[in-house]
Design an enzyme around this catalytic site. Structure first.
Site, PDB file in Angstrom:
ATOM      1  N   HIS A 283       0.893  -1.192  -0.002  1.00 49.63           N
ATOM      2  CA  HIS A 283       0.075   0.148   0.051  1.00 49.63           C
ATOM      3  C   HIS A 283       0.775   1.301  -0.081  1.00 49.63           C
ATOM      4  O   HIS A 283       1.954   0.998   0.023  1.00 49.63           O
ATOM      5  CB  HIS A 283      -0.946  -0.121   1.048  1.00 49.63           C
ATOM      6  CG  HIS A 283      -1.923  -1.135   1.308  1.00 49.63           C
ATOM      7  ND1 HIS A 283      -2.713  -1.354   2.198  1.00 49.63           N
ATOM      8  CD2 HIS A 283      -2.173  -2.083   0.198  1.00 49.63           C
ATOM      9  CE1 HIS A 283      -3.546  -2.415   1.870  1.00 49.63           C
ATOM     10  NE2 HIS A 283      -3.092  -2.870   0.748  1.00 49.63           N
TER      11      HIS A 283
ATOM     12  N   GLU B 265       0.927   3.859   2.017  1.00 52.44           N
ATOM     13  CA  GLU B 265       1.480   4.206   3.423  1.00 52.44           C
ATOM     14  C   GLU B 265       2.853   3.348   3.469  1.00 52.44           C
ATOM     15  O   GLU B 265       4.043   4.172   4.012  1.00 52.44           O
ATOM     16  CB  GLU B 265       0.594   4.252   4.440  1.00 52.44           C
ATOM     17  CG  GLU B 265      -0.678   4.728   4.261  1.00 52.44           C
ATOM     18  CD  GLU B 265      -1.672   4.090   3.544  1.00 52.44           C
ATOM     19  OE1 GLU B 265      -2.904   4.161   3.983  1.00 52.44           O
ATOM     20  OE2 GLU B 265      -1.268   3.479   2.509  1.00 52.44           O
TER      21      GLU B 265
END
Length: 367
Positions: free
Chosen positions: A59, A61
């Site tokens: 992802h 992040e």
């Protein structure tokens, strides 16, 4: 869960705007996961950025944290969508944020995924991380309309497209090319942004299209070909049939001879579906099946019949009308676009996209 209203600064908006641009740049390329953008800032300097990886993992992040070469202690993270907090194929992003010692997280919108919604806020707050929600909320929410539709309806998001001449034809025997080179590029950009492209076998048999993305460098992001073919009438000498395999082509059908089924299923994924009351393939069943197969965004490049029917039944989530200034001849075979009369009736929002497309006019119709 109470949240204080936060007054965001101009710099906050700039950083979230960059995060949104990162998310947009991966639109349609992140598989079953939403495309997310992330920016990490410390002492008013951007120290790292991240976006959802191709096919959806890792992802944004996680990527931003791993890409960072500086100490993250006390840094601020801007992210377009609520960070995940559940264990899936990869560990939760909230765990990575907590481990990194980031002190503040700002995300634009909450996720509608029940595994995540509002949970990330509580988890991060419990670790004394400041959390704010709602920065550039409207712009980001608009970007995630397809994702939220997917989540809510368990269907593929449907985008329609058709090109017409100034005299409202989509085909003429003596002149089939309608749009200019700028519109053509935009069409291929739509193919790049969608993970599947839908046409009927009639269109394939007449036009023999390739249905790929032909923008230089983006060819590998061509969408999977979805063919609506009630009785498996697709011609075996077409480009689509010749280049088909189990990974790049799916045919939805209702009935066919055993010999045809055996011939087609050797190289093409076949999916049998019901007919609707009008004796056409049941499009909503197809949308649900596409979702279950992992396809989240479908571009429909149909002819008059398919496009008109999907407009009338309001199946399209959005529809692009390309209008050329060329006039097509009508002294021989030609096809008018009958869906034009229903667009304004069925779709309330009309957006002109005419900045960079020469004399062609492109209009986007949305619910």
């Amino acid at each position: 869960m109470s949240q204080k209203k936060v007054k965001f600064t101009a710099k906050d908006k700039l950083y979230m705007d960059i995060a949104l641009d990162l998310a947009k740049s991966r639109e349609g390329l992140t598989g079953t996961n939403p495309s997310v953008g992330c920016v990490i800032v410390k002492n008013d300097n951007i120290i790292s950025i991240g976006q959802t990886s191709f096919k959806g993992r890792p992802h944004a992040e996680f990527n931003a944290i791993k890409n960072c070469k500086e100490n993250l202690n006390g840094a601020k993270m801007y992210v377009t969508l609520e960070p995940c907090s559940h264990h899936g194929v990869t560990p939760p992003c909230t765990n990575e944020i907590i481990k990194s010692k980031i002190s503040e997280v700002i995300y634009a919108v909450e996720d509608t995924d029940k595994r995540v919604r509002k949970k990330s806020y509580r988890i991060l707050k419990s670790k004394d991380i400041n959390v704010s929600i709602g920065l550039l909320k409207d712009q980001v929410k608009n970007f995630y309309i397809p994702y939220f539709f997917n989540r809510k309806n368990k269907m593929s998001f449907m985008t329609g497209k058709i090109a017409i001449s100034i005299n409202k034809l989509i085909y003429s025997k003596f002149k089939t090319k309608i749009t200019n080179k700028y519109s053509d590029k935009f069409s291929h950009l739509l193919r790049y942004k969608n993970d599947s492209i839908m046409v009927t076998s009639k269109t394939v048999n007449i036009d023999n299209p390739k249905l790929n993305c032909r923008i230089k460098g983006f060819e590998k992001f061509s969408p999977v070909r979805i063919i609506l073919d009630n009785k498996l009438n697709l011609k075996t000498n077409t480009y689509i049939f010749k280049t088909a395999n189990m990974n790049n082509t799916i045919i939805f059908y209702n009935e066919a001879t055993k010999s045809k089924i055996l011939l087609f299923k050797k190289k093409i994924k076949l999916v049998k579906v019901k007919l609707n009351k009008s004796k056409h393939l049941h499009i909503k069943q197809i949308m649900k099946k596409l979702y279950s197969l992992g396809y989240r965004n479908t571009l429909v490049e149909g002819g008059d019949l398919l496009s008109t029917n999907l407009i009338k039944s309001k199946i399209f989530n959005q529809f692009y009308l390309f209008k050329s200034q060329k006039k097509l001849p009508t002294h021989s075979d030609f096809v008018k676009f009958h869906g034009l009369q229903y667009l304004n009736k069925k779709y309330s929002l009309k957006i002109n996209c005419n900045s960079h497309y020469g004399k062609d006019k492109i209009t986007l119709y949305k619910n």
